[in-house]
Scaffold this active site. Structure first.
Site, mmCIF file in Angstrom:
data_model
loop_
_atom_site.group_PDB
_atom_site.id
_atom_site.type_symbol
_atom_site.label_atom_id
_atom_site.label_comp_id
_atom_site.label_asym_id
_atom_site.label_seq_id
_atom_site.Cartn_x
_atom_site.Cartn_y
_atom_site.Cartn_z
ATOM 1 C CE1 TYR A 113 -2.486 9.961 -12.948
ATOM 2 C CE2 TYR A 113 -2.143 11.367 -11.039
ATOM 3 C CZ TYR A 113 -1.673 10.431 -11.933
ATOM 4 O OH TYR A 113 -0.395 9.969 -11.806
ATOM 5 N NE ARG A 154 -4.280 6.558 -4.321
ATOM 6 C CZ ARG A 154 -4.050 7.295 -5.415
ATOM 7 N NH1 ARG A 154 -4.242 8.581 -5.390
ATOM 8 N NH2 ARG A 154 -3.649 6.717 -6.535
ATOM 9 C CE1 TYR A 165 2.069 7.092 -6.121
ATOM 10 C CE2 TYR A 165 -0.082 7.097 -5.040
ATOM 11 C CZ TYR A 165 1.035 6.417 -5.490
ATOM 12 O OH TYR A 165 1.106 5.053 -5.314
ATOM 13 N NE ARG A 208 -3.089 11.886 -7.005
ATOM 14 C CZ ARG A 208 -4.392 11.777 -6.948
ATOM 15 N NH1 ARG A 208 -5.116 12.711 -6.373
ATOM 16 N NH2 ARG A 208 -4.984 10.715 -7.451
ATOM 17 C CB CYS A 221 2.876 30.395 -18.277
ATOM 18 S SG CYS A 221 3.766 31.556 -17.246
ATOM 19 C CD GLU A 222 1.542 23.955 -19.132
ATOM 20 O OE1 GLU A 222 0.592 23.204 -19.438
ATOM 21 O OE2 GLU A 222 2.722 23.606 -19.111
ATOM 22 N N PRO A 276 0.817 -1.211 0.000
ATOM 23 C CG PRO A 276 0.120 -0.935 2.189
ATOM 24 C CD PRO A 276 0.853 -1.873 1.310
HETATM 25 N N1 LLP Z 1 2.662 -1.587 -6.059
HETATM 26 C C1 LLP Z 1 2.907 -1.306 -7.343
HETATM 27 C C2 LLP Z 1 3.569 -2.325 -8.177
HETATM 28 C C3 LLP Z 1 2.526 -0.067 -7.883
HETATM 29 O O1 LLP Z 1 2.746 0.197 -9.167
HETATM 30 C C4 LLP Z 1 1.882 0.898 -7.049
HETATM 31 C C5 LLP Z 1 1.469 2.197 -7.565
HETATM 32 C C6 LLP Z 1 1.668 0.551 -5.696
HETATM 33 C C7 LLP Z 1 2.067 -0.701 -5.243
HETATM 34 C C8 LLP Z 1 1.022 1.482 -4.724
HETATM 35 O O2 LLP Z 1 -0.285 1.785 -5.066
HETATM 36 P P1 LLP Z 1 -1.217 2.597 -4.040
HETATM 37 O O3 LLP Z 1 -1.427 1.738 -2.826
HETATM 38 O O4 LLP Z 1 -0.531 3.843 -3.695
HETATM 39 O O5 LLP Z 1 -2.466 2.818 -4.800
HETATM 40 N N2 LLP Z 1 0.408 8.914 -9.418
HETATM 41 C C9 LLP Z 1 -0.882 8.278 -9.310
HETATM 42 C C10 LLP Z 1 -0.779 6.903 -8.680
HETATM 43 C C11 LLP Z 1 0.169 5.975 -9.397
HETATM 44 C C12 LLP Z 1 0.247 4.606 -8.784
HETATM 45 C C13 LLP Z 1 1.346 3.821 -9.376
HETATM 46 N N3 LLP Z 1 1.559 2.542 -8.787
HETATM 47 C C14 LLP Z 1 -1.823 9.193 -8.544
HETATM 48 O O6 LLP Z 1 -1.428 10.284 -8.170
HETATM 49 O O7 LLP Z 1 -2.991 8.839 -8.338
#
Ligand code: LLP
Length: 441
Positions: free
Chosen positions: A317, A277, A391, A313, A362-363, A275
């Site tokens: 997104y 996030r 993130y 973000r 500037c965007e 985990p």
């Molecule tokens: N494991 C792997 C192999 C991953 O690629 C990721 C995230 C995680 C674990 C952790 O995922 P989480 O628990 O944080 O959801 N920048 C994007 C999120 C990109 C996630 C990439 N991989 C955002 O700001 O929403």
């Protein structure tokens, strides 16, 4: 229990500290983190999955501040990494190498060398070519490389398409048919030890049955591996547990656990989870200050000193982040995302206004919120952008030659600067006005 970020007497606090005090000290924009939140979330996952004694490998990419990594290492967490740099960070923060997993579709020879040298728990292997390279390097070093196969289970995580990783059209993992061939190859290669099966289907997943479905898809493959006498020990179920970005959102981790636990138990393997996030997201806010209130024929703009280079973000997104002034007279007490949250339309105040909250870059894509109803705000006021612990800082850049803001860790009644604000001198380091050396073409 009160969340780390809460309002008291019309003012935003992080743990026991009014965040305005921190802004006075370090300036804005800045990130403020609650150490307690990070540590507590690690524990929440351990508790929810206690029946299978999980190894929680925190996803470093979500927030890689060394001070926070150290706090988590001390709390017994492992780390999920995707580059040599992240492995280095984790180790610098005191991680046990044997609790580090290494994922990524493009691992390079130098990174594989480094990870082997450090003695990580396992590589999450994402392709046949990667198998070959890891084996070659392990052979040269005369060691056995610990690996897990990352399976792409072709499951829809029902999240934003940029952060969906578990469908067959995504670049991640190996499909089940090819994975069968990989088993034969692993047999032949000798220098590989298949210790685990890995899946990670996506991020910010808010439906509690997606992980379960992914595990279901790999259970028969796990049986095959066992029958073939591979020394499987771990089922790494990835990360992706969604959090609240708005009041009332989010899923209790026990809801995920309810679906996943029986399936993990059925696998007979030890659980690893990655985990990011879930641990970091609501452990941080980005504080910014209103520079100008600008009216146009159509809109009211709040022009703040933070920008898309600090938190990208919303731009990438179209992500929603809750935004609220740091001080609002008469606002009732309560946690930011909790059931008792005062941050509701009913509490906007009588002169609420609809704003585009934008940065100085500037965007037109440089915004934190468009058409957002907020309490009326004035120039100079401090504004909090919530759920920015994940993130946020890790995706910050120097676009427009803007230094990245300070990062502050709050620990109860104290706080400290865990990363300095970048200066202009920091930004031009490594650049030259004239050649130091000229090469013949
Ligand atoms: N494991 C792997 C192999 C991953 O690629 C990721 C995230 C995680 C674990 C952790 O995922 P989480 O628990 O944080 O959801 N920048 C994007 C999120 C990109 C996630 C990439 N991989 C955002 O700001 O929403």
């Amino acid at each position: 229990m009160t969340e780390a970020f809460h309002y008291k007497g019309g003012e935003l606090y992080c743990e026991s500290i009014p965040v305005s005090k921190i802004a006075q000290k370090v300036g804005t924009p800045c990130y403020i983190y609650s150490q307690d939140h990070f540590v507590r979330q690690v524990q929440a996952i351990k508790d929810a999955f206690r029946d299978v004694q999980p190894l929680v490998c925190y996803a470093v990419k979500s927030n890689s501040n060394l001070g926070l990594l150290r706090a988590m290492a001390l709390a017994g967490a492992g780390f999920d990494t995707v580059s040599k740099g992240e492995i280095y960070r984790a180790l610098r923060a005191g991680a046990e190498p044997g609790k580090i997993v290494f994922a990524g579709v493009g691992k390079q020879a130098e990174e594989i060398e480094y990870a082997l040298e450090q003695g990580i728990l396992m590589f999450n292997v994402e392709s046949e070519s990667e198998l070959e390279l890891i084996s070659k390097i392990a052979a040269r070093r005369k060691v056995e490389a610990p690996i897990a196969l990352r399976i792409n289970p072709d499951v829809d995580p029902q999240t934003h398409k940029y952060i969906s990783t578990g469908k067959s059209e995504n670049k991640f993992g190996i499909d089940l048919k090819r994975a069968e061939d990989c088993l034969k190859r692993i047999r032949e290669l000798k220098n590989l030890r298949l210790k685990g099966i890995h899946i990670h289907i996506g991020s910010q997943i808010l439906k509690n049955d997606r992980h379960g479905e992914a595990i279901d898809r790999v259970l028969p493959f796990i049986e095959r591996c066992k029958k073939m006498d591979f020394p499987l020990e771990y089922l790494n179920v990835g990360g992706g547990y969604g959090i609240a970005y708005d009041v009332g959102q989010g899923v209790d981790i026990t809801e995920f656990a309810k679906v996943m636990l029986p399936k993990i138990q059925q696998s007979g393997l030890k659980m690893v989870s990655e985990p990011g996030r879930f641990i970091s997201g609501n452990g941080g806010v980005m504080l910014t200050q209103v520079i100008y209130v600008k009216k146009s024929a159509e809109k009211d703009f709040l022009i703040v000193d933070g920008a898309m280079n600090d938190l990208i973000r919303p731009t990438i997104y179209q992500a929603f982040h809750k935004i609220w002034p740091v001080k609002q007279q008469g606002l009732k007490d309560g946690s930011v995302m909790g059931a008792d949250s005062p941050l509701t339309d009913a509490n906007l105040g009588k002169d609420a206004q609809t704003y585009d909250v934008v940065g100085p870059i500037c965007e037109s894509g440089d915004y934190f919120a468009l058409g957002r109803k907020l309490p009326k705000m004035a120039e100079g006021e401090l504004v909090a952008v919530f759920s920015a612990g994940a993130y946020g800082a890790t995706m910050a850049s120097n676009y427009n030659t803007r230094g990245r803001g300070a990062e502050v860790i709050v620990n109860g009644h104290d706080y400290w600067v865990a990363r300095d604000r970048e200066t202009v001198e920091d930004l031009i380091r490594g650049e030259r006005l004239t050649p130091r050396e000229v090469f013949k073409g």
